[in-house]
Write a protein that holds these residues in place. Structure first.
Motif, PDB file in Angstrom:
ATOM      1  N   VAL A 290      65.823  77.736  97.548  1.00 30.69           N
ATOM      2  CA  VAL A 290      64.740  76.798  97.330  1.00 30.69           C
ATOM      3  C   VAL A 290      64.045  76.529  98.652  1.00 30.69           C
ATOM      4  CG1 VAL A 290      64.196  74.463  96.616  1.00 30.69           C
ATOM      5  CG2 VAL A 290      65.889  75.779  95.370  1.00 30.69           C
ATOM      6  N   ASP A 291      62.736  76.571  98.643  1.00 28.35           N
ATOM      7  CA  ASP A 291      61.984  76.277  99.858  1.00 28.35           C
ATOM      8  C   ASP A 291      61.728  74.787  99.917  1.00 28.35           C
ATOM      9  OD1 ASP A 291      58.649  77.042 101.048  1.00 28.35           O
ATOM     10  OD2 ASP A 291      60.427  76.297 102.074  1.00 28.35           O
ATOM     11  N   ILE A 292      62.453  74.083 100.765  1.00 25.00           N
ATOM     12  CA  ILE A 292      62.301  72.627 100.760  1.00 25.00           C
ATOM     13  C   ILE A 292      61.156  72.185 101.637  1.00 25.00           C
ATOM     14  CG2 ILE A 292      64.764  72.364 100.440  1.00 25.00           C
ATOM     15  CD1 ILE A 292      64.687  71.140 103.356  1.00 25.00           C
ATOM     16  N   THR A 293      60.471  73.143 102.300  1.00 27.65           N
ATOM     17  CA  THR A 293      59.368  72.706 103.141  1.00 27.65           C
ATOM     18  C   THR A 293      58.092  72.520 102.342  1.00 27.65           C
ATOM     19  OG1 THR A 293      58.802  74.984 103.644  1.00 27.65           O
ATOM     20  CG2 THR A 293      60.312  73.869 105.137  1.00 27.65           C
TER      21      THR A 293
ATOM     22  N   SER B 174      60.618  56.797 101.519  1.00 26.65           N
ATOM     23  CA  SER B 174      60.114  58.093 101.953  1.00 26.65           C
ATOM     24  C   SER B 174      61.234  58.933 102.562  1.00 26.65           C
ATOM     25  CB  SER B 174      58.989  57.864 102.966  1.00 26.65           C
ATOM     26  OG  SER B 174      58.282  59.029 103.176  1.00 26.65           O
ATOM     27  N   VAL B 175      62.108  58.298 103.323  1.00 30.17           N
ATOM     28  CA  VAL B 175      63.272  59.013 103.866  1.00 30.17           C
ATOM     29  C   VAL B 175      64.138  59.506 102.721  1.00 30.17           C
ATOM     30  CG1 VAL B 175      65.395  58.717 105.183  1.00 30.17           C
ATOM     31  CG2 VAL B 175      63.269  57.789 106.063  1.00 30.17           C
ATOM     32  N   LEU B 176      64.329  58.635 101.721  1.00 30.10           N
ATOM     33  CA  LEU B 176      65.152  59.022 100.584  1.00 30.10           C
ATOM     34  C   LEU B 176      64.558  60.227  99.856  1.00 30.10           C
ATOM     35  CD1 LEU B 176      67.606  58.256  98.827  1.00 30.10           C
ATOM     36  CD2 LEU B 176      66.061  56.908  97.430  1.00 30.10           C
ATOM     37  N   TYR B 177      63.240  60.284  99.784  1.00 29.56           N
ATOM     38  CA  TYR B 177      62.581  61.417  99.141  1.00 29.56           C
ATOM     39  C   TYR B 177      62.939  62.719  99.838  1.00 29.56           C
ATOM     40  CZ  TYR B 177      58.763  64.340  97.438  1.00 29.56           C
ATOM     41  OH  TYR B 177      58.027  65.348  96.895  1.00 29.56           O
ATOM     42  N   GLU B 178      62.882  62.714 101.180  1.00 28.51           N
ATOM     43  CA  GLU B 178      63.235  63.927 101.903  1.00 28.51           C
ATOM     44  C   GLU B 178      64.708  64.258 101.721  1.00 28.51           C
ATOM     45  OE1 GLU B 178      61.070  65.821 103.498  1.00 28.51           O
ATOM     46  OE2 GLU B 178      59.403  64.486 103.055  1.00 28.51           O
ATOM     47  N   VAL B 179      65.551  63.210 101.686  1.00 31.25           N
ATOM     48  CA  VAL B 179      66.984  63.434 101.507  1.00 31.25           C
ATOM     49  C   VAL B 179      67.257  64.051 100.145  1.00 31.25           C
ATOM     50  CG1 VAL B 179      69.175  62.237 101.214  1.00 31.25           C
ATOM     51  CG2 VAL B 179      67.712  61.665 103.116  1.00 31.25           C
TER      52      VAL B 179
ATOM     53  N   LYS C 197      68.869  68.585  96.709  1.00 27.95           N
ATOM     54  CA  LYS C 197      68.697  69.610  95.685  1.00 27.95           C
ATOM     55  C   LYS C 197      69.027  70.990  96.228  1.00 27.95           C
ATOM     56  CE  LYS C 197      65.015  70.231  93.269  1.00 27.95           C
ATOM     57  NZ  LYS C 197      63.634  70.076  92.756  1.00 27.95           N
ATOM     58  N   ALA C 198      68.560  71.272  97.446  1.00 30.18           N
ATOM     59  CA  ALA C 198      68.843  72.577  98.036  1.00 30.18           C
ATOM     60  C   ALA C 198      70.338  72.744  98.285  1.00 30.18           C
ATOM     61  CB  ALA C 198      68.057  72.746  99.333  1.00 30.18           C
ATOM     62  N   ARG C 199      70.981  71.640  98.733  1.00 28.65           N
ATOM     63  CA  ARG C 199      72.413  71.726  99.009  1.00 28.65           C
ATOM     64  C   ARG C 199      73.205  71.968  97.726  1.00 28.65           C
ATOM     65  NH1 ARG C 199      74.114  69.416 104.154  1.00 28.65           N
ATOM     66  NH2 ARG C 199      76.147  69.026 103.244  1.00 28.65           N
ATOM     67  N   VAL C 200      72.827  71.259  96.658  1.00 27.32           N
ATOM     68  CA  VAL C 200      73.543  71.426  95.394  1.00 27.32           C
ATOM     69  C   VAL C 200      73.364  72.845  94.882  1.00 27.32           C
ATOM     70  CG1 VAL C 200      73.585  70.706  92.990  1.00 27.32           C
ATOM     71  CG2 VAL C 200      73.474  69.009  94.780  1.00 27.32           C
ATOM     72  N   LEU C 201      72.158  73.370  95.054  1.00 27.80           N
ATOM     73  CA  LEU C 201      71.931  74.747  94.607  1.00 27.80           C
ATOM     74  C   LEU C 201      72.800  75.714  95.390  1.00 27.80           C
ATOM     75  CD1 LEU C 201      70.306  76.733  92.886  1.00 27.80           C
ATOM     76  CD2 LEU C 201      68.641  76.825  94.718  1.00 27.80           C
ATOM     77  N   ARG C 202      72.893  75.491  96.713  1.00 26.64           N
ATOM     78  CA  ARG C 202      73.698  76.390  97.526  1.00 26.64           C
ATOM     79  C   ARG C 202      75.171  76.286  97.156  1.00 26.64           C
ATOM     80  NH1 ARG C 202      72.639  76.768 103.750  1.00 26.64           N
ATOM     81  NH2 ARG C 202      70.650  77.215 102.798  1.00 26.64           N
ATOM     82  N   ARG C 203      75.617  75.052  96.920  1.00 31.29           N
ATOM     83  CA  ARG C 203      77.012  74.880  96.553  1.00 31.29           C
ATOM     84  C   ARG C 203      77.307  75.514  95.208  1.00 31.29           C
ATOM     85  NH1 ARG C 203      78.772  68.913  97.127  1.00 31.29           N
ATOM     86  NH2 ARG C 203      77.681  69.210  99.082  1.00 31.29           N
TER      87      ARG C 203
ATOM     88  N   VAL D 192      73.068  70.141  85.789  1.00 29.60           N
ATOM     89  CA  VAL D 192      72.765  68.760  85.399  1.00 29.60           C
ATOM     90  C   VAL D 192      72.551  67.914  86.638  1.00 29.60           C
ATOM     91  CG1 VAL D 192      73.778  66.696  84.396  1.00 29.60           C
ATOM     92  CG2 VAL D 192      73.866  68.814  83.136  1.00 29.60           C
ATOM     93  N   ALA D 193      73.408  68.107  87.642  1.00 32.63           N
ATOM     94  CA  ALA D 193      73.240  67.342  88.885  1.00 32.63           C
ATOM     95  C   ALA D 193      71.892  67.647  89.521  1.00 32.63           C
ATOM     96  CB  ALA D 193      74.380  67.677  89.861  1.00 32.63           C
ATOM     97  N   GLN D 194      71.524  68.908  89.525  1.00 28.67           N
ATOM     98  CA  GLN D 194      70.226  69.276  90.098  1.00 28.67           C
ATOM     99  C   GLN D 194      69.073  68.682  89.318  1.00 28.67           C
ATOM    100  OE1 GLN D 194      70.520  73.668  90.859  1.00 28.67           O
ATOM    101  NE2 GLN D 194      68.782  73.066  92.110  1.00 28.67           N
ATOM    102  N   THR D 195      69.215  68.663  87.987  1.00 29.59           N
ATOM    103  CA  THR D 195      68.140  68.096  87.179  1.00 29.59           C
ATOM    104  C   THR D 195      67.981  66.611  87.465  1.00 29.59           C
ATOM    105  OG1 THR D 195      68.572  69.713  85.459  1.00 29.59           O
ATOM    106  CG2 THR D 195      67.292  67.788  84.832  1.00 29.59           C
TER     107      THR D 195
END
Lengths: 209, 138
Positions: free
Chosen positions: A202-205, B37-42, B47-53, B89-92
């Protein structure tokens, strides 16, 4: 008399229109009963105005906070106004499917892009070397030509995606609780169904996804 | 509705009860908006981390048939499908949170209050700066 958003508002039939005496010009006043037309109300007290808060003249004031209402809700176009619970239910379903379609379109564009970028072109060209020799420099390019069909298809889908995303933004901007929930739920359901088998990084940028 | 940016210590953000009319209230509201806004970036990072895991825990089949026909029913054992389902489901859920946060921040900026806008920008900057390096660690 000042009509700032922090002042009092009428709430007929559950809608939250902040009506000021100078912006009575409404596009669908056939839905308003006559008792709502604001004439002079000298005994109304309003809070002091916000500094620098500018009202457009003759403009209807939008809701600026979340509310739940199903009466007199304009939806994107002047002909589409929601007045009954049944119409709100229909609008909920339509917005839900629009958000689902948006998520599906995003995934579909990604799939198409990956499939069409399988071809890799190699370009070899001679370049002068250090000792007067000629070296062969090989460039590898991955991509599409500008007028190829996959790129034109991507462009058309991109325009559709941009328009749908702006529509969803405008729907969310109505601040109507039911419609906002429909957008969020539709996005969630669409993401759930369409990216089930997605196994790419996923491209998070990207900001506006 | 305001159509140009203005500096003011009065704003109503998103909900009727969130009505600000003092500098202290404004400072607190800008802080809350920056944290959102910080939470949005987090959440984007999450999402990317969950996908990688998920990809590490449940490696998808790389066979040609699986790639060409992604709709072919059970691509693995029942347990593998179940685990992938949990990750998905977690990603959704994270995606829904991201969508709602994104729209809420958009509506906050739409108040046209310049302090709130700067708060959103600051939060986005700090959030991206803090969170992005975490993508490279795994």
């Amino acid at each position: 008399m000042d009509c700032s958003p922090f002042g009092e508002d009428w709430s007929p039939g559950g809608s939250r229109w902040k009506i000021c005496p100078w912006n009575i010009k409404m596009s669908h006043d056939s839905h308003m009963n006559s008792s709502m037309l604001p004439t002079m109300h000298p005994d109304h007290h309003h809070t002091t105005a916000a500094s620098g808060h500018d009202h457009g003249s003759g403009m209807m004031m939008m809701a600026m906070t979340f509310h739940f209402s199903y009466e007199n809700v304009p939806l994107l176009f002047s002909g589409l106004t929601i007045n009954t619970p049944g119409e709100m239910a229909g609008a909920f379903v339509a917005v839900f499917f629009l958000a689902m379609f948006y998520e599906g379109l995003k995934i579909a564009r990604e799939c198409l892009l990956r499939k069409s970028q399988v071809s890799i072109r190699y370009n070899s060209m001679p370049v002068p070397g250090p000792n007067g020799t000629i070296l062969m420099e090989t460039h590898k390019t991955v991509g599409q030509q500008m007028l190829s069909f996959p790129h034109l298809l991507q462009t058309v889908l991109h325009i559709i995606q941009v328009v749908v995303s702006y529509f969803l933004m405008l729907i969310f901007m109505t601040y109507n609780g039911y419609l906002c929930i429909a957008v969020a739920a539709g996005a969630g359901m669409g993401y759930f169904f369409f990216s089930w088998k997605k196994a790419v990084v996923v491209d998070i940028t990207e900001h506006c996804h | 509705m305001a159509m140009t940016f203005f500096f003011s210590d009065r704003v109503v953000l998103l909900f009727d009860f969130w009505s600000v009319h003092t500098p202290a209230g404004l400072a607190l509201s800008v802080l809350v908006v920056a944290l959102l806004s910080v939470l949005y970036e987090v959440v984007k990072m999450g999402k990317a981390r969950v996908l990688r895991r998920a990809l590490l825990a449940v490696p998808p089949s790389l066979s040609r048939e699986a790639l060409l026909e992604p709709d072919e029913g059970d691509g693995g054992h029942g347990a593998t499908q179940g685990r992938w389902f949990q990750f998905h489901v977690a990603q959704t859920l994270l995606h829904v949170v991201q969508v709602v946060l994104g729209y809420a921040l958009m509506l906050a900026v739409m108040s046209y209050n310049a302090w709130v806008f700067l708060g959103v920008l600051a939060g986005s900057t700090i959030g991206y700066f803090v969170v992005y390096p975490l993508l490279r660690v795994d």
